[in-house]
Design an enzyme around this catalytic site. Structure first.
Site, PDB file in Angstrom:
ATOM      1  N   LYS A 126      21.957   3.537  13.178  1.00  0.00           N
ATOM      2  CA  LYS A 126      21.874   3.158  14.590  1.00  0.00           C
ATOM      3  C   LYS A 126      20.449   2.729  14.925  1.00  0.00           C
ATOM      4  O   LYS A 126      19.546   3.553  15.040  1.00  0.00           O
ATOM      5  CB  LYS A 126      22.287   4.293  15.527  1.00  0.00           C
ATOM      6  CG  LYS A 126      22.501   3.705  16.937  1.00  0.00           C
ATOM      7  CD  LYS A 126      22.301   4.663  18.065  1.00  0.00           C
ATOM      8  CE  LYS A 126      20.880   4.890  18.464  1.00  0.00           C
ATOM      9  NZ  LYS A 126      20.180   3.743  19.071  1.00  0.00           N
TER      10      LYS A 126
ATOM     11  N   GLU B 180      11.431  12.693  11.523  1.00  0.00           N
ATOM     12  CA  GLU B 180      10.065  12.171  11.501  1.00  0.00           C
ATOM     13  C   GLU B 180       9.708  11.921  12.964  1.00  0.00           C
ATOM     14  O   GLU B 180      10.236  11.005  13.580  1.00  0.00           O
ATOM     15  CB  GLU B 180      10.025  10.901  10.652  1.00  0.00           C
ATOM     16  CG  GLU B 180       8.667  10.627  10.079  1.00  0.00           C
ATOM     17  CD  GLU B 180       7.970   9.579  10.880  1.00  0.00           C
ATOM     18  OE1 GLU B 180       7.219   9.971  11.817  1.00  0.00           O
ATOM     19  OE2 GLU B 180       8.159   8.393  10.594  1.00  0.00           O
TER      20      GLU B 180
ATOM     21  N   GLY C 182      11.792   9.403  15.745  1.00  0.00           N
ATOM     22  CA  GLY C 182      11.638   9.130  17.174  1.00  0.00           C
ATOM     23  C   GLY C 182      10.867  10.249  17.837  1.00  0.00           C
ATOM     24  O   GLY C 182      10.029  10.905  17.207  1.00  0.00           O
ATOM     25  N   SER C 183      11.186  10.503  19.094  1.00  0.00           N
ATOM     26  CA  SER C 183      10.426  11.485  19.863  1.00  0.00           C
ATOM     27  C   SER C 183      10.769  12.912  19.441  1.00  0.00           C
ATOM     28  O   SER C 183      11.885  13.191  19.007  1.00  0.00           O
ATOM     29  CB  SER C 183      10.721  11.314  21.353  1.00  0.00           C
ATOM     30  OG  SER C 183      12.094  11.534  21.608  1.00  0.00           O
ATOM     31  N   THR C 184       9.815  13.798  19.598  1.00  0.00           N
ATOM     32  CA  THR C 184      10.034  15.208  19.274  1.00  0.00           C
ATOM     33  C   THR C 184      11.123  15.789  20.174  1.00  0.00           C
ATOM     34  O   THR C 184      11.949  16.591  19.743  1.00  0.00           O
ATOM     35  CB  THR C 184       8.708  15.973  19.406  1.00  0.00           C
ATOM     36  OG1 THR C 184       7.836  15.480  18.370  1.00  0.00           O
ATOM     37  CG2 THR C 184       8.876  17.465  19.226  1.00  0.00           C
ATOM     38  N   GLU C 185      11.136  15.318  21.418  1.00  0.00           N
ATOM     39  CA  GLU C 185      12.153  15.765  22.376  1.00  0.00           C
ATOM     40  C   GLU C 185      13.568  15.481  21.850  1.00  0.00           C
ATOM     41  O   GLU C 185      14.424  16.363  21.814  1.00  0.00           O
ATOM     42  CB  GLU C 185      11.880  14.988  23.669  1.00  0.00           C
ATOM     43  CG  GLU C 185      12.719  15.305  24.839  1.00  0.00           C
ATOM     44  CD  GLU C 185      12.537  14.216  25.924  1.00  0.00           C
ATOM     45  OE1 GLU C 185      11.641  13.354  25.816  1.00  0.00           O
ATOM     46  OE2 GLU C 185      13.335  14.240  26.870  1.00  0.00           O
TER      47      GLU C 185
ATOM     48  N   CYS D  65       3.544   6.614  14.990  1.00  0.00           N
ATOM     49  CA  CYS D  65       3.594   8.073  15.066  1.00  0.00           C
ATOM     50  C   CYS D  65       2.333   8.670  14.457  1.00  0.00           C
ATOM     51  O   CYS D  65       1.911   9.752  14.827  1.00  0.00           O
ATOM     52  CB  CYS D  65       4.839   8.592  14.383  1.00  0.00           C
ATOM     53  SG  CYS D  65       5.193   7.746  12.859  1.00  0.00           S
TER      54      CYS D  65
ATOM     55  N   GLY E 190      14.312  14.747  18.763  1.00  0.00           N
ATOM     56  CA  GLY E 190      14.445  15.454  17.481  1.00  0.00           C
ATOM     57  C   GLY E 190      15.071  16.827  17.671  1.00  0.00           C
ATOM     58  O   GLY E 190      15.927  17.260  16.893  1.00  0.00           O
TER      59      GLY E 190
ATOM     60  N   GLU F  52       1.474  12.998  23.080  1.00  0.00           N
ATOM     61  CA  GLU F  52       1.534  11.698  22.420  1.00  0.00           C
ATOM     62  C   GLU F  52       1.665  10.596  23.478  1.00  0.00           C
ATOM     63  O   GLU F  52       2.589  10.614  24.282  1.00  0.00           O
ATOM     64  CB  GLU F  52       2.738  11.651  21.468  1.00  0.00           C
ATOM     65  CG  GLU F  52       2.874  10.329  20.767  1.00  0.00           C
ATOM     66  CD  GLU F  52       3.957  10.341  19.689  1.00  0.00           C
ATOM     67  OE1 GLU F  52       5.123  10.601  20.012  1.00  0.00           O
ATOM     68  OE2 GLU F  52       3.613  10.102  18.518  1.00  0.00           O
TER      69      GLU F  52
END
Ligand code: NAI
Ligand code: MG
Length: 501
Positions: free
Chosen positions: A199, A274, A252-255, A308, A257, A405
């Site tokens: 995706k 990642e 992508g974003s830690t959120e 990143c 993730g 970030e």
């Protein structure tokens, strides 16, 4: 600044690619979404409509997973030799290389990055990664293990391990290196014999879809790679939660993730992540200052800071601090910001209006907290998503701009007195993706490197990536590694086979 993408003479196949609604790849067919819906993709240099793409949703993910499952369980792919798999990946690399210019143009249009960068970095790195992984297909080996089994005295055994593909893999990727992120994910999955539902990011789905055409042309069997464009909250979430998916790999974003981890819990699928970073870049007083200045600027401004691993926290020894900040500011002021397709452009627009708002919001927050912009510090122009390369000084470690970030061309700069003092400060972040050290004392550099809690440490260089070198994060920067041999382990299961002789 120039903000028109239209002056450039596009390759005719790129023009025709964006002129019709792009479909999704399921099995070996290009199909429309079950809902019939589609979504717009914008040119970030102008904010105008670039292309329309069919919008994948839960139903489409279900179809794609079914195709990937069949291909994995019983398709020709499941019976193919490792050598045949390797050859297919190599052929795909050759095709991608042959079409470098189209991919570079489409990437520049869709993401906003300078065409020269897409030509020199994104596409060649993708080609190289496929070739590197093609070579691994025939080298995924187990071991033979001398076992003793104390409770069966006298018995003899032959025991060995095999590395088998993990199965159907869902891959969810971001928009900062759209093609390259697809390839980082596809390469190890294909080398190990997995099948994939990919995706792409809703902001930048085009090069992944163009790659889908080459995947079919290379001769991969139906269902080995399925590509479903769509939004994260719908298509992405459905893929992460799908009970028939064996692993999900996310960048992508830690959120998000953390949401992926929760969604994966339903069937305990394997997860690799990642995620974000807030990487420290440390200039010691014995550094080659000119080199460090160039390096610090490249560390944050490459790809408009949408990396990143961006070196977004600059720490310079107090003896060289003023010179370093002045040097980076001079570079920042000179960077030519414009449309990716304009040959004079050195830095393009941010990818989307959302990112523009986000990055400008951070700059304002920094100023509000007392930071000073010694370069940039604002949006550029009022059309397209351009931000001036920015350096914030007079910052404190606990400010939002130092802790969170930003994912834009914004670096914070702070002086330090001695090396012992700077290591805990450099590590004072929830992230742990990368770090940089600039010094002429390599012994000192090795010592500092071993104390930095980061997945990659660059010494007297920055943003150096190679297909053979593992990349990934400590702490909240992720789980697992991409590239290198380490990536392959995460696409395999170990099977122990034990035979009584
Ligand atoms: P994001 O994490 O929302 O998007 C990345 C991918 O995840 C996209 O394909 C998106 O469609 C998908 N996604 C979003 N929500 C999802 C969900 N609930 N379930 C499954 N998939 C989902 O990142 P976004 O919103 O584009 O950018 C926000 C921030 O994230 C950036 O400012 C940056 O700080 C960070 N980021 C980090 C990246 C990295 O390379 N580590 C790449 C992109 C963004
Ligand atoms: Mg998001």
């Amino acid at each position: 600044m120039s903000s028109t993408s239209t002056a450039f003479q596009l390759h005719s196949s790129v023009t025709s690619f964006v002129s019709t609604t792009r479909k999704m790849l399921i099995g070996k067919d290009w199909v429309e979404s079950v809902s019939g819906k589609s979504f717009p993709v914008y040119d970030p240099a102008t904010g105008e409509l670039l292309a329309t793409v069919t919008e994948g949703d839960k139903e489409d993910i279900n179809r794609a997973v079914k195709a990937a499952r069949e291909a994995f369980d019983s398709g020709p792919w499941s019976k193919m030799t490792a050598s045949e798999r390797g050859r297919l990946i190599w052929r795909l690399a050759d095709l991608l290389e042959k079409h470098t210019e189209e991919f570079a143009q489409l990437e520049s249009l869709d993401n906003g990055k300078p065409l020269a960068v897409a030509r020199a970095a994104d596409v060649p790195l993708a080609v190289d990664l496929f070739r590197y992984m093609a070579g691994w297909a025939t080298k995924i080996e187990g071991t033979t293990i001398p076992i003793s089994v104390p409770y069966t005295p006298g018995a003899e055994y032959l025991a060995y391990t095999k590395r088998e593909p993990v199965g159907v893999v869902g891959q969810i990727i971001p928009w900062n290196f759209p093609l390259l992120m697809a390839v980082w994910k596809l390469g190890p999955a294909l080398a190990t014999g997995c099948t994939v539902v990919l995706k792409p990011a809703e902001q930048t789905p085009l090069t992944a879809l163009l790659l889908g055409e080459l995947i079919l042309e290379a001769g991969f069997p139906a269902g080995v790679v399925n590509i479903v464009p769509g939004y994260g909250e719908t298509a992405g979430a459905a893929l992460a939660a799908h009970p028939d998916v064996d692993k999900v790999a996310f960048t992508g974003s830690t959120e998000v993730g953390k949401l992926i981890v929760q969604a994966a819990a339903g069937n305990l699928k394997k997860v690799t992540l990642e995620l974000g970073g807030k990487s420290p870049n440390i200039v010691l007083n014995d550094a080659d200052v000119e080199l460090a200045i160039q390096g610090a600027a490249n560390a944050i401004f490459f790809n408009h800071g949408q990396c990143c691993a961006a070196g977004s926290r600059l720490y310079a020894h107090q003896n060289v601090y003023d010179k370093v900040v002045e040097g980076v500011a001079t570079i920042a002021d000179k960077i030519r910001v414009g449309a990716g397709l304009d040959p004079s452009t050195e830095m393009g627009p941010l990818v989307s209006e959302e990112q523009l708002r986000r990055v400008c919001g951070y700059i304002e927050s920094g100023k509000g907290d007392g930071a000073k912009a010694v370069a940039g510090g604002e949006r550029l122009g009022d059309k397209g998503y351009f931000v001036k390369p920015t350096i914030l000084t007079d910052v404190k470690q606990n400010m939002k701009v130092v802790q969170e970030e930003i994912f834009g061309p914004v670096v914070t700069a702070m002086p330090f007195k001695d090396v012992e003092e700077i290591i805990p400060v450099a590590n004072d972040t929830v992230y742990g993706l990368a770090a940089g050290i600039w010094t002429s004392d390599l012994s000192k550099a090795h010592k500092i490197a071993s104390h930095l809690r980061a997945g990659t440490v660059w010494i007297n260089c920055y943003n150096i990536f190679d297909a053979a070198l593992p990349f990934g994060g400590y702490k909240q920067s992720g789980w697992g590694r991409e590239m290198g041999r380490d990536a392959l382990d995460l696409y395999t299961e170990v099977k122990s086979v034990c035979i009584r002789l």
